[in-house]
Scaffold this motif. Structure first.
Motif, PDB file in Angstrom:
ATOM      1  N   UNK A 334       0.853  -1.198   0.000  1.00  0.00           N
ATOM      2  CA  UNK A 334       0.000   0.000   0.000  1.00  0.00           C
ATOM      3  C   UNK A 334       0.888   1.246   0.000  1.00  0.00           C
ATOM      4  N   UNK A 335       0.669   2.189  -0.914  1.00  0.00           N
ATOM      5  CA  UNK A 335       1.610   3.308  -1.041  1.00  0.00           C
ATOM      6  C   UNK A 335       1.709   4.189   0.191  1.00  0.00           C
ATOM      7  N   UNK A 336       0.622   4.369   0.920  1.00  0.00           N
ATOM      8  CA  UNK A 336       0.682   5.210   2.115  1.00  0.00           C
ATOM      9  C   UNK A 336       1.484   4.502   3.205  1.00  0.00           C
ATOM     10  N   UNK A 337       1.241   3.217   3.370  1.00  0.00           N
ATOM     11  CA  UNK A 337       2.001   2.452   4.369  1.00  0.00           C
ATOM     12  C   UNK A 337       3.484   2.412   4.014  1.00  0.00           C
ATOM     13  N   UNK A 338       3.771   2.211   2.738  1.00  0.00           N
ATOM     14  CA  UNK A 338       5.167   2.164   2.307  1.00  0.00           C
ATOM     15  C   UNK A 338       5.850   3.512   2.497  1.00  0.00           C
ATOM     16  N   UNK A 339       5.148   4.598   2.199  1.00  0.00           N
ATOM     17  CA  UNK A 339       5.725   5.930   2.376  1.00  0.00           C
ATOM     18  C   UNK A 339       6.010   6.206   3.846  1.00  0.00           C
ATOM     19  N   UNK A 340       5.092   5.793   4.706  1.00  0.00           N
ATOM     20  CA  UNK A 340       5.301   5.974   6.144  1.00  0.00           C
ATOM     21  C   UNK A 340       6.481   5.141   6.624  1.00  0.00           C
ATOM     22  N   UNK A 341       6.582   3.905   6.159  1.00  0.00           N
ATOM     23  CA  UNK A 341       7.713   3.057   6.551  1.00  0.00           C
ATOM     24  C   UNK A 341       9.033   3.676   6.096  1.00  0.00           C
ATOM     25  N   UNK A 342       9.057   4.216   4.895  1.00  0.00           N
ATOM     26  CA  UNK A 342      10.266   4.890   4.414  1.00  0.00           C
ATOM     27  C   UNK A 342      10.653   6.052   5.326  1.00  0.00           C
ATOM     28  N   UNK A 343       9.682   6.831   5.716  1.00  0.00           N
ATOM     29  CA  UNK A 343       9.957   7.969   6.598  1.00  0.00           C
ATOM     30  C   UNK A 343      10.467   7.482   7.951  1.00  0.00           C
ATOM     31  N   UNK A 344       9.851   6.430   8.486  1.00  0.00           N
ATOM     32  CA  UNK A 344      10.286   5.900   9.777  1.00  0.00           C
ATOM     33  C   UNK A 344      11.732   5.424   9.697  1.00  0.00           C
ATOM     34  N   UNK A 345      12.080   4.705   8.630  1.00  0.00           N
ATOM     35  CA  UNK A 345      13.455   4.230   8.485  1.00  0.00           C
ATOM     36  C   UNK A 345      14.425   5.398   8.341  1.00  0.00           C
ATOM     37  N   UNK A 346      14.000   6.430   7.634  1.00  0.00           N
ATOM     38  CA  UNK A 346      14.845   7.609   7.482  1.00  0.00           C
ATOM     39  C   UNK A 346      15.064   8.302   8.823  1.00  0.00           C
ATOM     40  N   UNK A 347      14.015   8.359   9.641  1.00  0.00           N
ATOM     41  CA  UNK A 347      14.139   8.972  10.970  1.00  0.00           C
ATOM     42  C   UNK A 347      15.049   8.142  11.861  1.00  0.00           C
ATOM     43  N   UNK A 348      14.897   6.807  11.803  1.00  0.00           N
ATOM     44  CA  UNK A 348      15.802   5.960  12.581  1.00  0.00           C
ATOM     45  C   UNK A 348      17.257   6.326  12.286  1.00  0.00           C
ATOM     46  N   UNK A 349      17.568   6.472  11.003  1.00  0.00           N
ATOM     47  CA  UNK A 349      18.944   6.749  10.617  1.00  0.00           C
ATOM     48  C   UNK A 349      19.350   8.166  10.997  1.00  0.00           C
ATOM     49  N   UNK A 350      18.518   9.142  10.668  1.00  0.00           N
ATOM     50  CA  UNK A 350      18.887  10.539  10.908  1.00  0.00           C
ATOM     51  C   UNK A 350      19.039  10.831  12.389  1.00  0.00           C
ATOM     52  N   UNK A 351      18.146  10.288  13.207  1.00  0.00           N
ATOM     53  CA  UNK A 351      18.213  10.529  14.649  1.00  0.00           C
ATOM     54  C   UNK A 351      19.117   9.526  15.360  1.00  0.00           C
ATOM     55  N   UNK A 352      19.703   8.618  14.603  1.00  0.00           N
ATOM     56  CA  UNK A 352      20.637   7.615  15.137  1.00  0.00           C
ATOM     57  C   UNK A 352      20.003   6.821  16.290  1.00  0.00           C
ATOM     58  N   UNK A 353      18.777   6.371  16.049  1.00  0.00           N
ATOM     59  CA  UNK A 353      18.037   5.707  17.122  1.00  0.00           C
ATOM     60  C   UNK A 353      18.554   4.314  17.432  1.00  0.00           C
ATOM     61  N   UNK A 354      19.134   3.624  16.449  1.00  0.00           N
ATOM     62  CA  UNK A 354      19.711   2.320  16.764  1.00  0.00           C
ATOM     63  C   UNK A 354      20.886   2.502  17.726  1.00  0.00           C
ATOM     64  N   UNK A 355      21.710   3.509  17.484  1.00  0.00           N
ATOM     65  CA  UNK A 355      22.843   3.791  18.370  1.00  0.00           C
ATOM     66  C   UNK A 355      22.349   4.266  19.727  1.00  0.00           C
ATOM     67  N   UNK A 356      21.273   5.071  19.724  1.00  0.00           N
ATOM     68  CA  UNK A 356      20.684   5.540  20.983  1.00  0.00           C
ATOM     69  C   UNK A 356      20.210   4.349  21.814  1.00  0.00           C
ATOM     70  N   UNK A 357      19.515   3.423  21.159  1.00  0.00           N
ATOM     71  CA  UNK A 357      19.018   2.246  21.878  1.00  0.00           C
ATOM     72  C   UNK A 357      20.169   1.401  22.411  1.00  0.00           C
ATOM     73  N   UNK A 358      21.211   1.226  21.593  1.00  0.00           N
ATOM     74  CA  UNK A 358      22.362   0.437  22.042  1.00  0.00           C
ATOM     75  C   UNK A 358      23.055   1.093  23.230  1.00  0.00           C
ATOM     76  N   UNK A 359      23.103   2.432  23.220  1.00  0.00           N
ATOM     77  CA  UNK A 359      23.751   3.138  24.331  1.00  0.00           C
ATOM     78  C   UNK A 359      22.952   3.026  25.615  1.00  0.00           C
ATOM     79  N   UNK A 360      21.607   2.984  25.491  1.00  0.00           N
ATOM     80  CA  UNK A 360      20.764   2.878  26.685  1.00  0.00           C
ATOM     81  C   UNK A 360      20.595   1.440  27.171  1.00  0.00           C
ATOM     82  N   UNK A 361      20.943   0.489  26.324  1.00  0.00           N
ATOM     83  CA  UNK A 361      20.701  -0.916  26.671  1.00  0.00           C
ATOM     84  C   UNK A 361      21.340  -1.332  27.996  1.00  0.00           C
ATOM     85  N   UNK A 362      22.599  -0.975  28.276  1.00  0.00           N
ATOM     86  CA  UNK A 362      23.171  -1.388  29.568  1.00  0.00           C
ATOM     87  C   UNK A 362      22.371  -0.845  30.764  1.00  0.00           C
TER      88      UNK A 362
END
Length: 468
Positions: A334-362
């Motif tokens: 679905x194009x709206x769902x796909x567009x939203x997923x693209x934005x979410x993935x872009x935000x994960x990268x731009x805000x460095x959320x994977x690194x943020x989560x890894x830093x908070x994990x301990x």
């Protein structure tokens, strides 16, 4: 409607209207009829609000899924713009559109499947259902129609369709549904503390599970076993983190007998375990992969199955014989769902959320483990920003509570009373907060849970369910 429910419904409150009109998924329906629902009204960040204005830290990320938190304005604007531009599009009959293409390209670049092709659905359940269909199709296409059996694990969760529900290894998801279907077999969960034999070392435990897997394959016949299906961390089964040597042993056995590995990353994908994917955390090299939940941070429903090109080539050739590849959903890509997923993935990268989560994990894991040694806590476990606390009547003896006592559900309700949402999985309380959570909010999670645990201890003592 029963007369009681009819009478309740007359008061017109949302709670009463719920009781009179809804059939709730994954709910104790009898208890629900007695206690009614918690009606939520709004949400922002890691906090949700009920209709009376009370706030709760959502420490379960909804259902393991709201990685970006609630109410992100960028995502909302993306969805609105996408709806205005093209509110619907499909992928049937060679139709396509830019959001589906771009998202597939992004996923191919991210996941540990070489030269992947992406098939879209709406949920983790239909993703794993699709896995079964694609794998069956593939082996038929290459002239191995006898290779149809699937091996999953007890305590695993892979969905609730007839096929994915069969892969799921939790008895309540089988009972009364006539599941599992034929051709699905289960082996033991890699939960060392719960299932190790007396005096058995962790290494010996892994040896035993590896031997069980190989024995199951040999019993069924290697030429009949198509795939092994596993979550890197078993989520709904209790947040079970396997021993470090477990998946290397499993993969060696699968390779020996030419059996595919389906990685169910519906919960563990996109930064949850402290790495981009659970496969990265545990050294898994999957044949195929299932994605959902954090793919769009649950802003809109979308799932994806990524399969290697060599599988798709065989499937394509076989589909030519019947004129069409006969699988797909109205909302696939679905194009709206796909567009939203693209934005979410872009935000994960731009805000460095994977690194943020890894830093908070301990800090998060330390918070969980502070409850070890509590008189009714058997185990605190987890990895990254996912974890669980298992309640027991006598932890030193590994003695569980009677399941009918509902101690986990009681503790979760007390957590709600203190402004915290966790999820009871039997007597295990699960935690899976949004990746955007802060260190201060993590501290609040465990402060509130400590209050709920104190309430629970007082209750089980008063009820004579523990000594002392």
């Amino acid at each position: 409607m029963s007369q009681r429910l009819h009478n309740v419904a007359q008061d017109g409150t949302p709670e009463a209207r719920d009781l009179a009109s809804l059939l709730h998924p994954n709910t104790n329906l009898v208890v629900h009829e007695q206690s009614g629902p918690l009606v939520l009204e709004s949400a922002r960040g890691v906090t949700v609000y009920d209709r009376h204005g009370k706030s709760y830290i959502e420490a379960m990320g909804g259902l393991w899924c709201t990685a970006l938190g609630y109410g992100d304005e960028e995502v909302a604007e993306t969805a609105a713009e996408a709806i205005r531009k093209m509110s619907y599009g499909h992928l049937f009959g060679s139709k396509s559109h830019e959001p589906a293409i771009a998202l597939a390209e992004q996923l191919k670049a991210m996941v540990p499947v070489e030269d992947g092709r992406v098939f879209y659905g709406c949920s983790g359940s239909d993703a794993n259902d699709t896995q079964i269909k694609l794998i069956r199709y593939y082996f038929n296409a290459i002239g191995k129609p006898e290779k149809k059996k699937f091996i999953a694990r007890w305590k695993g969760y892979h969905g609730v369709t007839v096929a994915s529900g069969s892969l799921t290894g939790l008895p309540p998801f089988h009972a009364h549904f006539d599941l599992p279907m034929a051709g699905v077999h289960h082996v033991s969960a890699p939960h060392y503390r719960r299932f190790a034999e007396p005096g058995e070392s962790e290494a010996a435990f892994v040896d035993r599970l590896a031997e069980e897997l190989e024995a199951t394959i040999l019993r069924e016949g290697p030429d009949t076993v198509a795939a092994f299906v596993a979550e890197p961390v078993q989520g709904a089964g209790g947040v079970i983190v396997p021993p470090a040597s477990y998946f290397p042993r499993v993969q060696a056995i699968l390779a020996k007998y030419d059996i595919l590995f389906v990685a169910d990353e519906v919960i563990t994908g996109f930064g949850r375990t402290g790495a981009p994917f659970g496969c990265d955390t545990f050294g898994i090299v999957p044949t195929t992969i299932s994605l959902a939940k954090a793919l769009s941070s649950a802003y809109l429903p979308i799932s994806a199955v990524v399969v290697p090109a060599w599988m798709v080539e065989a499937i394509a050739d076989a589909s030519a014989e019947v004129g069409v590849f006969g699988h797909g959903f109205t909302y696939s890509g679905h194009p709206v769902c796909a567009e939203v997923a693209l934005k979410v993935l872009e935000i994960y990268e731009r805000r460095q959320l994977f690194a943020h989560a890894a830093a908070l994990a301990p800090r998060f894991q330390e918070g969980l483990r502070r409850f070890e040694g509590h008189s009714i806590v058997g185990e605190a476990r987890g990895i990254g920003l996912i974890g669980a606390i298992e309640l027991e009547a006598a932890p030193e003896l590994r003695q569980t509570f009677d399941p009918k006592a509902g101690i986990g559900a009681f503790c979760a309700k007390r957590a709600e009373a203190h402004g915290l949402i966790v999820r009871p999985l039997g007597d295990t309380l699960a935690f899976c907060p949004p990746l955007v959570i802060t260190e201060a909010e993590i501290e609040q999670v465990f402060e509130r849970f400590a209050l709920a645990l104190d309430d629970t201890l007082a209750y089980v003592r008063a009820e004579g369910l523990v000594a002392g």
